[in-house]
Motif scaffolding. Structure first.
Motif, PDB file in Angstrom:
ATOM      1  N   TRP A  85      -9.111   7.519 -11.675  1.00  0.00           N
ATOM      2  CA  TRP A  85      -8.071   7.057 -10.750  1.00  0.00           C
ATOM      3  C   TRP A  85      -7.473   8.267 -10.040  1.00  0.00           C
ATOM      4  CZ3 TRP A  85      -6.532   1.870 -10.113  1.00  0.00           C
ATOM      5  CH2 TRP A  85      -7.122   0.961 -10.985  1.00  0.00           C
ATOM      6  N   GLU A 116      -1.724  -5.902  -2.091  1.00  0.00           N
ATOM      7  CA  GLU A 116      -2.138  -6.792  -3.174  1.00  0.00           C
ATOM      8  C   GLU A 116      -3.633  -7.066  -3.121  1.00  0.00           C
ATOM      9  OE1 GLU A 116       2.046  -9.182  -3.992  1.00  0.00           O
ATOM     10  OE2 GLU A 116       0.495 -10.157  -2.795  1.00  0.00           O
ATOM     11  N   ASN A 118      -5.869  -4.918  -1.881  1.00  0.00           N
ATOM     12  CA  ASN A 118      -6.515  -3.672  -2.313  1.00  0.00           C
ATOM     13  C   ASN A 118      -6.527  -3.529  -3.829  1.00  0.00           C
ATOM     14  OD1 ASN A 118      -7.074  -2.822   0.307  1.00  0.00           O
ATOM     15  ND2 ASN A 118      -5.246  -1.537   0.473  1.00  0.00           N
ATOM     16  N   ARG A 119      -5.463  -3.993  -4.453  1.00  0.00           N
ATOM     17  CA  ARG A 119      -5.329  -3.854  -5.904  1.00  0.00           C
ATOM     18  C   ARG A 119      -5.921  -5.042  -6.665  1.00  0.00           C
ATOM     19  NH1 ARG A 119      -4.555  -1.984  -9.942  1.00  0.00           N
ATOM     20  NH2 ARG A 119      -2.542  -2.708 -10.665  1.00  0.00           N
ATOM     21  N   LYS A 121      -4.236  -7.461  -7.348  1.00  0.00           N
ATOM     22  CA  LYS A 121      -3.091  -7.808  -8.179  1.00  0.00           C
ATOM     23  C   LYS A 121      -1.964  -8.276  -7.273  1.00  0.00           C
ATOM     24  CE  LYS A 121      -4.695  -6.209 -12.203  1.00  0.00           C
ATOM     25  NZ  LYS A 121      -4.883  -7.034 -13.429  1.00  0.00           N
ATOM     26  N   ALA A 126       1.245  -4.648  -8.557  1.00  0.00           N
ATOM     27  CA  ALA A 126       0.456  -4.061  -7.465  1.00  0.00           C
ATOM     28  C   ALA A 126       0.750  -2.575  -7.288  1.00  0.00           C
ATOM     29  CB  ALA A 126       0.712  -4.807  -6.159  1.00  0.00           C
ATOM     30  N   THR A 127       2.005  -2.164  -7.515  1.00  0.00           N
ATOM     31  CA  THR A 127       2.383  -0.776  -7.191  1.00  0.00           C
ATOM     32  C   THR A 127       3.254  -0.120  -8.264  1.00  0.00           C
ATOM     33  OG1 THR A 127       4.304  -1.561  -5.916  1.00  0.00           O
ATOM     34  CG2 THR A 127       2.253  -1.168  -4.696  1.00  0.00           C
ATOM     35  N   LYS A 132      -1.708   3.013  -9.331  1.00  0.00           N
ATOM     36  CA  LYS A 132      -1.679   1.667  -8.748  1.00  0.00           C
ATOM     37  C   LYS A 132      -1.250   1.694  -7.283  1.00  0.00           C
ATOM     38  CE  LYS A 132      -0.618  -0.720 -13.113  1.00  0.00           C
ATOM     39  NZ  LYS A 132       0.367  -1.579 -13.805  1.00  0.00           N
ATOM     40  N   TRP A 133      -0.163   2.406  -6.983  1.00  0.00           N
ATOM     41  CA  TRP A 133       0.300   2.384  -5.594  1.00  0.00           C
ATOM     42  C   TRP A 133      -0.666   3.137  -4.679  1.00  0.00           C
ATOM     43  CZ3 TRP A 133       1.390   6.326  -2.295  1.00  0.00           C
ATOM     44  CH2 TRP A 133       1.688   7.587  -2.827  1.00  0.00           C
ATOM     45  N   ARG A 135      -3.938   3.199  -4.988  1.00  0.00           N
ATOM     46  CA  ARG A 135      -4.997   2.220  -4.701  1.00  0.00           C
ATOM     47  C   ARG A 135      -4.486   1.130  -3.755  1.00  0.00           C
ATOM     48  NH1 ARG A 135      -9.550   0.762  -7.677  1.00  0.00           N
ATOM     49  NH2 ARG A 135      -9.638   3.000  -8.103  1.00  0.00           N
ATOM     50  N   ALA A 136      -3.249   0.702  -3.966  1.00  0.00           N
ATOM     51  CA  ALA A 136      -2.671  -0.328  -3.100  1.00  0.00           C
ATOM     52  C   ALA A 136      -2.585   0.137  -1.651  1.00  0.00           C
ATOM     53  CB  ALA A 136      -1.287  -0.717  -3.611  1.00  0.00           C
TER      54      ALA A 136
END
Length: 212
Positions: A85, A116, A118-119, A121, A126-127, A132-133, A135-136
């Motif tokens: 990641w 959402e 992109n994730r 989720k 999502a972030t 996570k953010w 990737r979002a």
């Protein structure tokens, strides 16, 4: 553009790294991506204090091509891999002083549906974490690493958008076995904000998300 870069340098170079990490809470990040405008307000940060900090990538003066962005002027983006990641730090202090602030969580403003998607989720998940953010926001590589905030498609609003009711200080996450540095309180969160990573439901403030 020159004035904006100077103002950005001043923001990230004029105060202690810990004070800057706290001040970044409530400021908006915007990425003008190929997918559209994606933005969110910062709700969680961690400070890393350079060569003396056992948890820092520049501990002991370590300087490689990979972490060179940390050694650049304040406001430089540093993207690195953690278990496949990506995370993002912002360099703090003047060129040559490799301090950084990790952005751990953001509360979406623009482009929530894109984030959402992109994730894969929805909602807080999502972030609510550093990878996570990223990737979002649709960032999948390190191309932005070494570039300056406010010099291209990635922007940092120098004026605070929202003010936390209270900032909690905790030990950083994921830095075990680093001596005294493991327990130092250098993680800063908007108390009660549901987009903070590792936030228990019982601690979430769903009325105003912890903002004044």
């Amino acid at each position: 553009m020159g004035d904006k870069i100077e103002e950005t340098n001043k923001f990230f170079e004029s105060n202690s790294t810990i004070d800057t990490a706290k001040e970044m809470l409530g400021h908006v990040l915007t990425y003008n991506s190929d997918q559209g405008k994606l933005s969110g307000v910062i709700v969680e940060t961690e400070a890393y204090l350079g060569p003396d900090d056992q948890a820092a990538h520049s501990f002991g003066g370590r300087h490689t091509d990979a972490n060179d962005a940390l050694y650049q002027q304040g406001g430089t983006i540093y993207i690195y891999s953690i278990h496949s990641w990506l995370d993002m730090d912002i360099s703090i202090q003047k060129k040559g002083l490799p301090n950084g602030v990790l952005i751990r969580g953001v509360q979406p403003i623009d482009g929530t549906e894109i984030m959402e998607e992109n994730r894969k989720k929805t909602g807080f998940d999502a972030t609510n974490g550093p990878a996570k953010w990223i990737r979002a926001f649709g960032i999948y590589d390190k191309a932005l690493s070494g570039t300056m905030l406010n010099a291209g498609d990635f922007e940092f609003d120098l004026k605070k958008s929202r003010t936390p009711k209270n900032i909690l200080e905790t030990p950083r996450i994921g830095v075990p076995n680093k001596g005294d540095w493991t327990d130092k309180k250098m993680r800063f969160i908007v108390e009660g904000n549901p987009y903070v990573s590792k936030m228990y439901k019982k601690d979430m403030n769903l009325d105003d998300y912890g903002w004044l």
